[in-house]
Design a protein around this motif. Structure first.
Motif, mmCIF file in Angstrom:
data_model
loop_
_atom_site.group_PDB
_atom_site.id
_atom_site.type_symbol
_atom_site.label_atom_id
_atom_site.label_comp_id
_atom_site.label_asym_id
_atom_site.label_seq_id
_atom_site.Cartn_x
_atom_site.Cartn_y
_atom_site.Cartn_z
ATOM 1 N N THR A 130 -9.058 3.239 5.631
ATOM 2 C CA THR A 130 -10.100 3.085 4.892
ATOM 3 C C THR A 130 -9.808 3.434 3.531
ATOM 4 O O THR A 130 -10.687 2.712 2.639
ATOM 5 N N ARG A 131 -8.940 4.378 3.173
ATOM 6 C CA ARG A 131 -8.730 4.775 1.935
ATOM 7 C C ARG A 131 -8.007 3.819 1.242
ATOM 8 O O ARG A 131 -8.118 3.410 -0.009
ATOM 9 N N SER A 165 0.953 -1.269 0.046
ATOM 10 C CA SER A 165 0.042 -0.104 -0.035
ATOM 11 C C SER A 165 1.019 1.243 0.255
ATOM 12 O O SER A 165 1.514 1.438 0.947
ATOM 13 N N ILE A 192 -0.623 4.380 0.171
ATOM 14 C CA ILE A 192 -1.189 5.033 1.273
ATOM 15 C C ILE A 192 -0.614 4.775 2.711
ATOM 16 O O ILE A 192 -0.261 5.682 3.375
ATOM 17 N N ASP A 242 -9.315 2.547 -2.039
ATOM 18 C CA ASP A 242 -8.743 3.023 -3.339
ATOM 19 C C ASP A 242 -7.752 2.084 -3.949
ATOM 20 O O ASP A 242 -7.288 2.217 -5.261
ATOM 21 N N GLU A 243 -7.120 1.145 -3.092
ATOM 22 C CA GLU A 243 -6.108 0.141 -3.592
ATOM 23 C C GLU A 243 -6.276 -1.171 -3.644
ATOM 24 O O GLU A 243 -5.885 -1.781 -4.699
ATOM 25 N N ALA A 254 -8.255 6.722 9.044
ATOM 26 C CA ALA A 254 -8.657 7.368 7.739
ATOM 27 C C ALA A 254 -7.773 6.495 6.735
ATOM 28 O O ALA A 254 -8.474 6.429 5.591
ATOM 29 N N ASP A 255 -6.582 6.614 6.894
ATOM 30 C CA ASP A 255 -5.771 5.918 5.893
ATOM 31 C C ASP A 255 -6.058 4.602 5.772
ATOM 32 O O ASP A 255 -5.889 4.079 4.198
#
Length: 199
Positions: A192-193, A115, A117, A197-198, A189-190
């Motif tokens: 969840t992103r 990841s 992110i 997204d990834e 938050a990261d």
């Protein structure tokens, strides 16, 4: 209905305090911390409680602040808090869906996942349903947090094998390793992103 009696006993020489402690967030008995009593003049500690005869609980024993599984109980499981003992009441039956399925089954594959992110890499365990390799169909995606625990202790792959194609539409399941600070800490938050997204 009336319950059945469960007895907890422990030999603890030199102990000052012993208690049975539930390892689940909610104990139906309302006794998350249940003190054991010392038999006068001995190092033998015990307590008796009434439980649903069909029930199943997880617990640990605590002696002077140190927790351990029950040395007299051969049934242990993993939990997010570590190893725990199982209290299996006489009428408790293991759910049929966690037993190995008859017929065709899916498979689990280990997949490395990096990841950008989160700036890390982790191993995912991915469940592929029966027939996955036979075509090019798109499948719904199920994400399972604490996934290694769900597989190793919850037999989630057996559950999917028993339900997919009969009560549940064929799906792909991704079992994510445990990461406490990503599920309820500063990295939510990261995390969840990353999932959206990834993954």
């Amino acid at each position: 209905p009336a319950g059945a009696l469960a007895q907890f006993a422990l030999g603890a020489p030199g102990a000052d305090v012993a208690r049975k402690r539930s390892v689940v967030a909610f104990d139906p008995s309302g006794e998350a911390h249940l003190p054991l009593r010392r038999a006068p003049g001995t190092d033998f500690w015990f307590v008796s409680v009434e439980r649903d005869p069909k029930g199943h609980w997880e617990y640990v024993l605590e002696v002077d602040g140190t927790q351990s599984t029950d040395p007299l109980n051969p049934h242990t499981v993993g939990s997010i808090f570590g190893p725990a003992s199982e209290l299996r009441m006489p009428q408790w039956q293991s759910p049929a869906h966690i037993e190995p399925a008859a017929g065709r089954t899916g498979r689990i594959e280990a997949v490395p996942f990096a990841s950008s992110i989160r700036g890390d890499e982790r191993e995912l365990r991915v469940y592929l349903p029966p027939g996955y390799d036979d075509g090019t169909a798109d499948y719904p995606l199920l994400l399972v947090n604490n996934g290694h625990l769900a597989l190793d202790e919850g037999r989630f792959d057996h559950t999917l094998d028993n339900l997919v194609g009969t009560r549940v539409e064929p799906l792909v399941a991704v079992f994510l390793p445990r990461s406490r600070d990503e599920l309820g800490g500063p990295k939510v938050a990261d995390y969840t992103r990353m999932l959206a997204d990834e993954l």
